[in-house]
Design an enzyme around this catalytic site. Structure first.
Site, PDB file in Angstrom:
ATOM      1  N   GLY A  44      37.515 109.702  27.421  1.00 49.45           N
ATOM      2  CA  GLY A  44      38.733 110.168  28.058  1.00 49.45           C
ATOM      3  C   GLY A  44      38.856 111.669  27.865  1.00 49.45           C
ATOM      4  O   GLY A  44      37.868 112.411  27.989  1.00 49.45           O
ATOM      5  N   CYS A  45      40.028 112.126  27.543  1.00 48.41           N
ATOM      6  CA  CYS A  45      40.307 113.550  27.360  1.00 48.41           C
ATOM      7  C   CYS A  45      39.317 114.204  26.408  1.00 48.41           C
ATOM      8  O   CYS A  45      39.249 113.853  25.237  1.00 48.41           O
ATOM      9  CB  CYS A  45      41.720 113.704  26.810  1.00 48.41           C
ATOM     10  SG  CYS A  45      42.133 115.347  26.222  1.00 48.41           S
ATOM     11  N   PHE A  46      38.552 115.172  26.903  1.00 46.14           N
ATOM     12  CA  PHE A  46      37.563 115.784  26.026  1.00 46.14           C
ATOM     13  C   PHE A  46      38.186 116.683  24.972  1.00 46.14           C
ATOM     14  O   PHE A  46      37.585 116.936  23.937  1.00 46.14           O
ATOM     15  CB  PHE A  46      36.442 116.490  26.775  1.00 46.14           C
ATOM     16  CG  PHE A  46      36.801 117.469  27.868  1.00 46.14           C
ATOM     17  CD1 PHE A  46      38.045 118.100  27.948  1.00 46.14           C
ATOM     18  CD2 PHE A  46      35.845 117.790  28.824  1.00 46.14           C
ATOM     19  CE1 PHE A  46      38.338 119.012  28.951  1.00 46.14           C
ATOM     20  CE2 PHE A  46      36.124 118.726  29.836  1.00 46.14           C
ATOM     21  CZ  PHE A  46      37.372 119.327  29.897  1.00 46.14           C
ATOM     22  N   SER A  48      40.616 115.754  23.115  1.00 47.70           N
ATOM     23  CA  SER A  48      40.837 114.837  21.995  1.00 47.70           C
ATOM     24  C   SER A  48      39.539 114.482  21.298  1.00 47.70           C
ATOM     25  O   SER A  48      39.479 114.426  20.062  1.00 47.70           O
ATOM     26  CB  SER A  48      41.514 113.555  22.506  1.00 47.70           C
ATOM     27  OG  SER A  48      42.755 113.834  23.110  1.00 47.70           O
ATOM     28  N   TYR A 190      50.812 116.875  24.879  1.00 47.87           N
ATOM     29  CA  TYR A 190      49.978 115.955  25.655  1.00 47.87           C
ATOM     30  C   TYR A 190      49.725 114.664  24.889  1.00 47.87           C
ATOM     31  O   TYR A 190      49.867 113.557  25.422  1.00 47.87           O
ATOM     32  CB  TYR A 190      48.642 116.625  25.996  1.00 47.87           C
ATOM     33  CG  TYR A 190      47.556 115.636  26.352  1.00 47.87           C
ATOM     34  CD1 TYR A 190      47.588 114.962  27.565  1.00 47.87           C
ATOM     35  CD2 TYR A 190      46.529 115.350  25.446  1.00 47.87           C
ATOM     36  CE1 TYR A 190      46.616 114.032  27.883  1.00 47.87           C
ATOM     37  CE2 TYR A 190      45.554 114.421  25.759  1.00 47.87           C
ATOM     38  CZ  TYR A 190      45.597 113.767  26.972  1.00 47.87           C
ATOM     39  OH  TYR A 190      44.641 112.840  27.275  1.00 47.87           O
TER      40      TYR A 190
END
Length: 207
Positions: A44-46, A48, A190
């Protein structure tokens, strides 16, 4: 990706008024070993995933980027459209004398929700799919063995994370690198808005 920035914009002002930026990053400060190796993961979100891997002892560096797509040198806008086939990913450089590839894989599982396809938390689309991209047969076997052990444990009825041979990895734009360190309040907004930690606790427990 637009949803990600919408979440950030919605919470950043509230957080900036009273929330201290307390995200820490424990990237291994040791000099790179001549025997360093690399691994590629999509979770998912890189932002993170980069931040998570940099906390793991034995990891030399984690770099945000794109992999698994159909075009060369994609931009952030290209990938976020969902039309190029790329996933947001991280390339992890690590010292095998300090952390093994199977340990990296186990650490990866515990930072994602492997039960869903083409999404992670509040981010939706194929660019947010989860994946383990192996560079040789040893990594391939280790990744599949780890997945199979999770399925055998009975924790999950299915795992939707792909395990495929690594293709080209394209580093993301500079403003994405070390995003959490550069923009701690925006990232905290976020992460809270995406309820990432709450979902991880549901999937893996709080330990």
């Amino acid at each position: 990706m637009k949803a990600r920035f919408a979440v950030v914009a919605g919470l950043a002002l509230a957080l900036s008024g009273g929330l201290a930026a307390n995200i820490t990053h424990g990237a291994d400060a040791a000099a790179p070993s001549s025997a360093s190796a690399s691994a590629i993961f999509a979770g998912g979100c890189f932002w993170s995933m980069e931040a998570a891997f940099e906390k793991l002892p034995g990891v030399i560096s984690a770099e945000s980027g794109y992999t698994g797509g159909r075009t060369a040198n994609p931009s952030y806008e290209d990938v976020s459209s969902g039309r190029t086939g790329h996933a947001e990913a991280v390339r992890v450089r690590f010292d095998p004398a300090k952390v093994s590839y199977p340990q990296l894989v186990d650490y990866f599982w515990h930072h994602i929700d492997p039960t869903v396809k083409d999404q992670q938390f509040c981010d939706h689309g194929p660019q947010y799919r989860t994946g383990i991209y192996f560079s040789d047969e040893a990594q391939h076997k280790a990744a599949e063995a780890s997945r199979d052990a999770l399925l055998k444990s009975g924790r999950f009825a299915q795992i939707r994370t792909e395990i495929v041979a690594a293709g080209p990895f394209y580093p993301a734009e500079e403003y994405h690198q070390d995003f959490v360190k550069k923009n701690p309040l925006r990232y905290e907004a976020y992460r809270i808005g995406c309820v990432r930690d709450a979902r991880l606790a549901q999937v893996w427990g709080t330990k």
